[in-house]
Design a protein around this motif. Structure first.
Motif, short mmCIF file in Angstrom:
data_model
loop_
_atom_site.label_atom_id
_atom_site.label_comp_id
_atom_site.label_asym_id
_atom_site.label_seq_id
_atom_site.Cartn_x
_atom_site.Cartn_y
_atom_site.Cartn_z
N TYR A 1 -6.68 -0.81 3.13
CA TYR A 1 -5.85 -1.43 4.46
C TYR A 1 -6.71 -1.56 5.45
O TYR A 1 -6.56 -2.70 6.31
CB TYR A 1 -4.99 -0.02 4.76
CG TYR A 1 -4.36 -0.17 6.21
CD1 TYR A 1 -3.04 -0.80 6.08
CD2 TYR A 1 -4.81 0.30 7.36
CE1 TYR A 1 -2.40 -1.19 7.43
CE2 TYR A 1 -4.13 0.20 8.58
CZ TYR A 1 -2.82 -0.58 8.59
OH TYR A 1 -2.30 -0.69 9.90
N ALA A 2 -7.84 -0.98 5.86
CA ALA A 2 -8.61 -1.14 6.90
C ALA A 2 -9.32 -2.42 6.72
O ALA A 2 -9.66 -3.46 7.62
CB ALA A 2 -9.77 0.06 7.18
N LEU A 3 -9.72 -2.68 5.35
CA LEU A 3 -10.47 -3.98 5.22
C LEU A 3 -9.60 -5.16 5.20
O LEU A 3 -10.05 -6.30 5.96
CB LEU A 3 -10.85 -3.84 3.67
CG LEU A 3 -12.11 -4.97 3.40
CD1 LEU A 3 -13.52 -4.27 4.04
CD2 LEU A 3 -12.29 -4.74 1.76
N LEU B 1 0.67 -1.26 -0.07
CA LEU B 1 0.00 -0.01 -0.27
C LEU B 1 0.97 1.31 0.06
O LEU B 1 0.50 2.43 -0.69
CB LEU B 1 -0.98 -0.07 1.22
CG LEU B 1 -2.03 -1.07 1.10
CD1 LEU B 1 -3.03 -1.09 2.59
CD2 LEU B 1 -2.99 -0.55 0.07
N ILE C 1 -6.58 3.57 -0.63
CA ILE C 1 -5.53 2.85 -0.14
C ILE C 1 -5.97 2.72 1.26
O ILE C 1 -5.78 1.49 1.85
CB ILE C 1 -4.35 3.64 -0.14
CG1 ILE C 1 -3.69 3.58 -1.53
CG2 ILE C 1 -3.39 3.18 0.96
CD1 ILE C 1 -2.46 4.45 -1.92
N VAL C 2 -6.62 3.60 2.04
CA VAL C 2 -6.75 3.68 3.42
C VAL C 2 -8.10 2.52 3.46
O VAL C 2 -7.98 1.87 4.39
CB VAL C 2 -7.08 4.94 4.04
CG1 VAL C 2 -7.57 4.75 5.52
CG2 VAL C 2 -5.95 5.81 3.95
N PHE C 3 -8.79 2.71 2.57
CA PHE C 3 -9.95 1.76 2.55
C PHE C 3 -9.67 0.32 2.50
O PHE C 3 -9.84 -0.68 3.33
CB PHE C 3 -10.80 1.77 1.41
CG PHE C 3 -12.18 0.97 1.45
CD1 PHE C 3 -13.18 1.20 2.26
CD2 PHE C 3 -12.32 -0.06 0.48
CE1 PHE C 3 -14.20 0.43 2.07
CE2 PHE C 3 -13.29 -1.00 0.59
CZ PHE C 3 -14.41 -0.80 1.36
N ILE D 1 -5.54 11.97 -4.51
CA ILE D 1 -6.49 12.03 -3.33
C ILE D 1 -7.36 10.85 -3.49
O ILE D 1 -7.57 10.22 -2.40
CB ILE D 1 -7.21 13.39 -3.21
CG1 ILE D 1 -6.10 14.67 -3.14
CG2 ILE D 1 -8.13 13.56 -1.87
CD1 ILE D 1 -6.86 15.78 -3.33
N ILE D 2 -7.81 10.53 -4.52
CA ILE D 2 -8.96 9.42 -4.83
C ILE D 2 -8.19 8.23 -4.53
O ILE D 2 -8.81 7.44 -3.80
CB ILE D 2 -9.35 9.61 -6.48
CG1 ILE D 2 -10.25 10.88 -6.50
CG2 ILE D 2 -10.16 8.27 -6.37
CD1 ILE D 2 -10.80 11.08 -8.00
N MET E 1 -6.46 -5.58 6.99
CA MET E 1 -5.76 -5.55 8.05
C MET E 1 -6.63 -6.15 9.02
O MET E 1 -6.37 -6.90 9.98
CB MET E 1 -5.07 -4.32 8.64
CG MET E 1 -3.61 -4.18 8.47
SD MET E 1 -2.87 -5.65 8.28
CE MET E 1 -2.38 -5.99 10.21
N ASN E 2 -7.92 -5.67 9.21
CA ASN E 2 -8.83 -5.92 10.12
C ASN E 2 -9.36 -7.62 9.87
O ASN E 2 -9.70 -8.43 10.82
CB ASN E 2 -10.46 -5.24 9.98
CG ASN E 2 -10.00 -3.78 10.60
OD1 ASN E 2 -9.00 -3.48 11.31
ND2 ASN E 2 -11.11 -2.86 10.42
N PHE F 1 -5.61 7.89 -2.46
CA PHE F 1 -5.50 7.84 -0.95
C PHE F 1 -6.75 7.39 -0.22
O PHE F 1 -6.48 6.56 0.77
CB PHE F 1 -5.07 9.06 -0.39
CG PHE F 1 -3.89 9.88 -0.85
CD1 PHE F 1 -2.71 8.96 -1.30
CD2 PHE F 1 -3.56 11.23 -0.84
CE1 PHE F 1 -1.45 9.60 -1.57
CE2 PHE F 1 -2.39 11.87 -1.27
CZ PHE F 1 -1.48 10.90 -1.60
N VAL F 2 -7.76 7.78 -0.44
CA VAL F 2 -9.08 7.25 -0.11
C VAL F 2 -9.16 5.64 -0.12
O VAL F 2 -9.51 4.80 0.93
CB VAL F 2 -10.33 7.71 -0.55
CG1 VAL F 2 -11.38 7.25 -0.05
CG2 VAL F 2 -10.33 9.35 -0.19
#
Lengths: 102, 337
Positions: free
Chosen positions: A84-86, A33, A80-82, A74-75, A88-89, A77-78
């Protein structure tokens, strides 16, 4: 957070192995990521922007490099963080389940 | 009703809303004061983080900076949002995992050293002071403009309001006030941006409007995309292209280094990091980072559109007027570009 390559003396090897595989997955997801993070922002938005600017996004007035610098990064980045959360959780969840089964 | 009265009304309404929320959720214990009892839902924490993180700079000055800087203004867009990605990936989940109240506590325990903890405290205080100084100046500028008071008086008004709701509600009060602030902020930003987008290009979404064609093409016989029209008008005036990368002192290295610095610096903002302590667990911390960036991106995708719209609008309003009839700020602005 202990470094995976320096095992704690008191921890048994089985637990250590599990921890290692968890940490390796974590590192793999993060490095992938972070690569995307660099690629879309500092890469497409800065380093290769003059090269990408020779193309225009069809149907718009956006030069490709300029679009990456002011919108695309920016799009990305959003997303990537999505991801990551999905992911990693999910890794956390399977880790917890295997801990309960052991 | 005059503009000033409308302003008093809106400022008064939003202040009462913030104070009302602070009173409703006022806290009585340490957990509530520092970490809002750790029961803030991820999306709400995301909204609060977004409001917290989009400071005076994002709201008041960023669109204007991009408008004058053109491509080079992207360093703020990429730098600040990119820094948030670093924060979400490399810092937030790990800090939350150890479960403390503050960052110096984390540092002290992680390195098992009180010296490290003291250094962390000094750093946090230093960063916070520098940051607050800028923010408070922003508050002062806003009030001096809207309420017709002195900048210092504006600073005192802002400080008083924040003092009341922060001491009353602690982190819990701040969290819910900031959720409300996010909506106030995003509405205030989007209403004019969408209006000008519809007026110039006929598109409701500013990001689409930015790449679209103009309703009334300025120069006959040219492609009437907004950005192309902007570029060609600017070169007529003797300026560089709006979309042109790397001109003047903004060399490739300079843009790269500035963006990277802004990214790394943003990742360490203490008031944003502390927000991740208020959620239930690590998983919620990750989701709230996603929500925060999603809410932030709404403003950050609209700001560059507003920047290009207003640059185009300004140029065309001034086009044809002689240099004597131009306002003085315009001449000053040109020299500095």
């Amino acid at each position: 957070m202990n470094h995976p390559n320096t095992p704690h003396p008191s921890s048994n090897s089985n637990q250590q192995k599990k921890h290692n595989s968890y940490w390796n997955k974590n590192l793999k997801i993060m490095s992938l990521l972070l690569f995307c993070w660099f690629f879309f922002s500092l890469g497409c938005g800065v380093l290769w922007v003059d090269f990408l600017n020779q193309w225009t996004i069809p149907g718009t007035g956006f030069k490709l490099g300029f679009w990456f610098a002011q919108q695309g990064s920016i799009i990305a980045f959003v997303i990537i963080v999505f991801i990551y959360a999905l992911t990693m959780n999910r890794v956390d969840k399977t880790e917890n389940e295997s801990k309960l089964n052991a | 009703m005059s503009i000033l009265n409308w302003t008093y009304l809106f400022v008064g309404l939003s202040f009462s809303l913030y104070l009302f929320i602070a009173w409703r959720v006022r806290v009585k214990d340490t957990r509530g004061f520092y970490v809002a009892g750790r029961d803030v839902p991820a999306y709400a924490n995301g909204m609060a983080t977004a409001a917290d993180w989009m400071s005076a700079a994002s709201f008041i000055s960023m669109a204007g900076l991009i408008s004058t800087m053109g491509y080079a203004g992207s360093v703020y867009l990429m730098g600040w949002t990119g820094g948030f990605v670093l924060l979400a990936l490399c810092l937030a989940p790990y800090l939350r995992k150890l479960g403390h109240y503050t960052v110096p506590e984390f540092i002290g325990d992680r390195y098992e050293s009180d010296v490290a903890r003291v250094i962390a405290i000094v750093c946090a205080v230093f960063i916070s002071f520098t940051y607050v100084a800028g923010q408070m100046r922003g508050v002062g500028v806003v009030f001096s403009r809207f309420l017709n008071v002195d900048i210092s008086t504006g600073v005192f008004i802002g400080m008083f309001i924040v003092f009341v709701y922060a001491t009353l509600g602690g982190m819990k009060g701040i969290t819910w006030t900031q959720v409300a602030q996010y909506w106030v902020l995003i509405t205030a930003f989007l209403v004019p941006t969408i209006a000008i987008s519809i007026q110039l290009t006929g598109h409701i979404v500013p990001s689409v409007g930015m790449g679209a064609t103009l309703i009334e093409p300025s120069v006959v016989g040219q492609t009437n995309f907004l950005l192309n029209a902007l570029d060609s008008t600017l070169t007529d005036f003797g300026w560089h292209f709006y979309t042109e990368a790397f001109e003047g002192k903004w060399s490739k290295f300079n843009v790269f280094a500035t963006a990277l610095t802004l990214m790394v610096g943003t990742a360490g903002l203490p008031h944003v990091i502390v927000r991740f302590y208020t959620v239930k667990n690590v998983q919620a911390a990750r989701w709230s980072a996603f929500w925060a960036l999603l809410f932030i991106s709404i403003l950050y995708l609209s700001a560059p559109s507003l920047a290009s719209f207003s640059r185009y609008y300004m140029i065309h309003t001034l086009n044809g007027s002689s240099s004597e009839s131009l306002p003085s700020w315009f001449i000053v602005g040109k020299k500095r570009v």
